[in-house]
Design a protein around this motif. Structure first.
Motif, short mmCIF file in Angstrom:
data_model
loop_
_atom_site.label_atom_id
_atom_site.label_comp_id
_atom_site.label_asym_id
_atom_site.label_seq_id
_atom_site.Cartn_x
_atom_site.Cartn_y
_atom_site.Cartn_z
N HIS A 45 0.83 -1.20 0.00
CA HIS A 45 0.00 0.00 0.00
C HIS A 45 0.88 1.26 0.00
CE1 HIS A 45 -3.98 -2.01 0.90
NE2 HIS A 45 -3.10 -3.00 1.04
N PHE A 46 2.01 1.20 0.70
CA PHE A 46 2.97 2.31 0.67
C PHE A 46 3.50 2.53 -0.74
CE2 PHE A 46 7.62 2.95 0.49
CZ PHE A 46 7.67 4.30 0.81
N HIS A 47 3.92 1.45 -1.39
CA HIS A 47 4.47 1.58 -2.74
C HIS A 47 3.41 2.08 -3.72
CE1 HIS A 47 8.28 -0.11 -1.60
NE2 HIS A 47 7.74 -1.23 -1.19
N ALA A 48 2.17 1.65 -3.54
CA ALA A 48 1.09 2.12 -4.41
C ALA A 48 0.91 3.63 -4.26
CB ALA A 48 -0.21 1.40 -4.07
N ALA A 49 0.91 4.12 -3.02
CA ALA A 49 0.72 5.56 -2.78
C ALA A 49 1.90 6.36 -3.31
CB ALA A 49 0.53 5.82 -1.28
N ALA A 50 3.12 5.84 -3.15
CA ALA A 50 4.31 6.56 -3.64
C ALA A 50 4.30 6.66 -5.15
CB ALA A 50 5.57 5.86 -3.15
N HIS A 51 3.90 5.58 -5.85
CA HIS A 51 3.91 5.60 -7.30
C HIS A 51 2.78 6.43 -7.89
CE1 HIS A 51 6.94 2.40 -7.11
NE2 HIS A 51 7.18 2.71 -8.36
N LEU A 52 1.78 6.76 -7.08
CA LEU A 52 0.73 7.65 -7.56
C LEU A 52 1.26 9.07 -7.72
CD1 LEU A 52 -2.31 8.03 -8.22
CD2 LEU A 52 -2.63 8.65 -5.82
N GLN A 53 2.30 9.42 -6.94
CA GLN A 53 2.88 10.76 -6.98
C GLN A 53 4.40 10.66 -7.15
OE1 GLN A 53 1.02 13.58 -3.97
NE2 GLN A 53 0.40 11.63 -3.05
N PRO A 54 4.87 10.07 -8.24
CA PRO A 54 6.32 9.84 -8.39
C PRO A 54 7.13 11.13 -8.40
CG PRO A 54 5.17 9.48 -10.47
CD PRO A 54 4.12 9.63 -9.42
N GLU A 55 6.53 12.24 -8.88
CA GLU A 55 7.28 13.49 -8.91
C GLU A 55 7.52 14.03 -7.51
OE1 GLU A 55 2.97 14.51 -8.67
OE2 GLU A 55 4.20 13.03 -9.73
N ARG A 56 6.69 13.63 -6.55
CA ARG A 56 6.83 14.09 -5.16
C ARG A 56 7.65 13.12 -4.34
NH1 ARG A 56 1.46 16.08 -2.71
NH2 ARG A 56 2.14 17.98 -3.74
N TYR A 57 7.47 11.83 -4.61
CA TYR A 57 8.15 10.80 -3.82
C TYR A 57 9.16 10.06 -4.69
CZ TYR A 57 4.39 11.88 -0.60
OH TYR A 57 3.54 12.54 0.24
N LEU A 58 10.01 10.85 -5.35
CA LEU A 58 10.98 10.28 -6.28
C LEU A 58 11.89 9.26 -5.61
CD1 LEU A 58 12.15 10.39 -9.15
CD2 LEU A 58 13.66 12.23 -8.38
N ASP A 59 12.33 9.56 -4.38
CA ASP A 59 13.25 8.65 -3.69
C ASP A 59 12.59 7.34 -3.30
OD1 ASP A 59 15.21 10.54 -3.88
OD2 ASP A 59 14.95 11.32 -1.85
N ALA A 66 7.18 -0.80 -9.25
CA ALA A 66 6.23 -0.13 -10.15
C ALA A 66 5.02 -0.99 -10.46
CB ALA A 66 6.93 0.28 -11.44
N GLY A 67 5.17 -2.30 -10.35
CA GLY A 67 4.06 -3.19 -10.67
C GLY A 67 3.10 -3.45 -9.52
N VAL A 68 3.39 -2.87 -8.34
CA VAL A 68 2.56 -3.15 -7.16
C VAL A 68 1.14 -2.65 -7.36
CG1 VAL A 68 2.20 -2.53 -4.75
CG2 VAL A 68 4.43 -3.34 -5.49
N TRP A 69 0.99 -1.37 -7.76
CA TRP A 69 -0.35 -0.81 -7.91
C TRP A 69 -1.16 -1.52 -9.00
CZ3 TRP A 69 -4.24 1.12 -5.73
CH2 TRP A 69 -5.23 1.83 -6.41
N ILE A 98 -5.91 12.37 -7.56
CA ILE A 98 -7.15 11.68 -7.16
C ILE A 98 -7.92 11.22 -8.39
CG2 ILE A 98 -9.36 11.94 -5.97
CD1 ILE A 98 -7.95 14.03 -4.16
N ARG A 99 -7.99 12.09 -9.40
CA ARG A 99 -8.70 11.70 -10.62
C ARG A 99 -8.01 10.53 -11.30
NH1 ARG A 99 -9.88 17.39 -10.94
NH2 ARG A 99 -7.85 17.79 -11.90
N ARG A 100 -6.67 10.53 -11.28
CA ARG A 100 -5.94 9.42 -11.89
C ARG A 100 -6.21 8.12 -11.13
NH1 ARG A 100 0.06 10.27 -11.27
NH2 ARG A 100 -0.53 12.29 -12.18
N LEU A 101 -6.21 8.19 -9.81
CA LEU A 101 -6.47 7.00 -9.01
C LEU A 101 -7.89 6.49 -9.24
CD1 LEU A 101 -5.45 6.29 -5.39
CD2 LEU A 101 -7.85 6.12 -5.98
N VAL A 102 -8.87 7.39 -9.24
CA VAL A 102 -10.25 6.97 -9.45
C VAL A 102 -10.43 6.40 -10.85
CG1 VAL A 102 -12.65 7.79 -9.58
CG2 VAL A 102 -11.16 8.54 -7.70
N ALA A 103 -9.72 6.94 -11.83
CA ALA A 103 -9.78 6.38 -13.19
C ALA A 103 -9.26 4.95 -13.21
CB ALA A 103 -8.99 7.27 -14.15
N ASP A 104 -8.20 4.70 -12.43
CA ASP A 104 -7.67 3.32 -12.34
C ASP A 104 -8.70 2.38 -11.71
OD1 ASP A 104 -5.29 4.12 -13.45
OD2 ASP A 104 -4.22 4.29 -11.53
#
Length: 365
Positions: A45-59, A66-69, A98-104
């Motif tokens: 769940h952590f990796h899923a949240a981080a990959h939703l905002q890669p520009e913010r959580y680059l590290d 990347a395949g977790v979500w 949020i829109r990207r996540l809901v689209a998924d």
């Protein structure tokens, strides 16, 4: 009907305990309550949240994960009941995320957001202490000053980015609708009765019976006392990024010093707000609660839990140098009594090899 709940935090509202308990109960949840808690590992769940905002959580957005979500989405798509995704990094997701996540999650008939929320009198010191556990050096007074309205600016402490539940509920309401944004309040101290703690409120917000998820977990993410936090804050002055790499700090300071020793020697209350700081928190809380009530989100618990009284300030004596020394001595004493003793004797294989060599020398004479 397919329903997906997204628990977005807020951070420091008991999220770690809720997530640990969800993971422990995932088989019960699926069999008894029809709730899927997806993922193959608890940190998915952590990796899923981080990959939703890669520009913010680059590290943290490691390509290896990347395949977790997509995997979690596939699991939820195949399940026709309710599903739940939970991580506090979702708290600062903007409308585009949020829109990207809901689209998924377009396969779901409904998508709901769930926020766990706690009053500012407890939340502010808790977030500050967590910062200290993560190499920060600011005092609580400095921290409160940095998040006050009068000091907003580009270099402001990012407290409200994760803690302004007015903005967070507004952003999610824009995408999923206000009736599908649920507030779960952390019970005020001394108010929770049997069966009305955070866990029970959270599960009921999902429309489920807590009795169907019976497995318990130990309390986690404990607090340090005011003295211990001051000890750690001062120590951080010698352990900044230029002094120690984060991985070493995380493992030794957070994992060993805090996890094994400071928690074991904890004595005293955590540092709280002063009277004037509590008065500020009370005014701020009234503004925030009023907006929450106006929007009419469903609430598990009561918004009264989020209100702060101006008399809630902690008037305990300031931590002295002597207090800090005593806390340090307690830790050193516990380490001496219980820490692993290094084995400085030669390894067994080395001693055996030496013995063989000595025997051979004797035979060659």
């Amino acid at each position: 009907m397919s329903v997906v709940y997204v628990h977005v935090g807020l951070p420091k509202t008991g999220t770690t305990h809720v997530q640990d308990r969800l993971w422990r109960n995932r088989d019960h949840a699926l069999a008894r309550a029809g709730l899927l808690y997806p993922g193959n590992r608890i940190d998915d769940h952590f990796h899923a949240a981080a990959h939703l905002q890669p520009e913010r959580y680059l590290d943290w957005a490691d390509p290896a994960h990347a395949g977790v979500w997509p995997s979690m989405v596939a699991q939820m798509r195949a399940w026709r009941g309710s599903s739940l995704v939970s991580h506090e990094l979702f708290a600062n997701a903007g409308p585009e995320h949020i829109r990207r996540l809901v689209a998924d999650l377009s396969f779901a008939d409904e998508v709901h957001a769930v926020l766990t929320v706690r009053d500012l009198a407890r939340q502010v010191p808790s977030v500050w202490q967590e910062n200290v556990k993560n190499q920060r050096q600011a005092t609580l007074d400095e921290f409160v000053e940095s998040i006050s309205d009068d000091h907003a600016g580009p270099d402001q402490e990012p407290f409200w980015e994760f803690q302004d539940y007015r903005r967070i509920t507004a952003d999610w309401s824009e995408v999923v609708g206000p009736e599908r944004v649920h507030i779960v309040t952390v019970p005020a101290p001394g108010t929770a009765s049997d069966g009305d703690g955070l866990w029970e409120r959270f599960v009921r917000a999902l429309g489920m019976d807590p009795a169907d998820l019976p497995a318990e977990v130990p309390s986690s993410n404990k607090s340090l006392s005011a003295t211990q936090t001051e000890l750690l804050r001062r120590l951080n002055g010698r352990l900044q990024p230029e002094d120690i790499e984060w991985r070493r700090y995380e493992r030794l300071v957070k994992g060993v010093l805090i996890g094994d020793y400071l928690f074991a020697t904890r004595d005293g209350r955590p540092e709280g707000l002063t009277g004037p700081q509590a008065a500020w928190a009370a005014r701020k809380s009234e503004e925030m609660v009023a907006e929450l009530v106006r929007r009419g989100h469903p609430v598990a618990g009561t918004v009264q839990d989020l209100r702060v009284t101006a008399t809630a300030g902690d008037e305990s004596a300031a931590v002295t140098d002597g207090d800090v020394v005593e806390a340090a001595l307690d830790v050193i004493a516990l380490w001496a009594k219980t820490g692993p003793v290094p084995d400085r004797s030669p390894a067994l294989t080395t001693r055996a090899a030496d013995l063989v060599r000595r025997v051979r020398r004797r035979l060659m004479r």
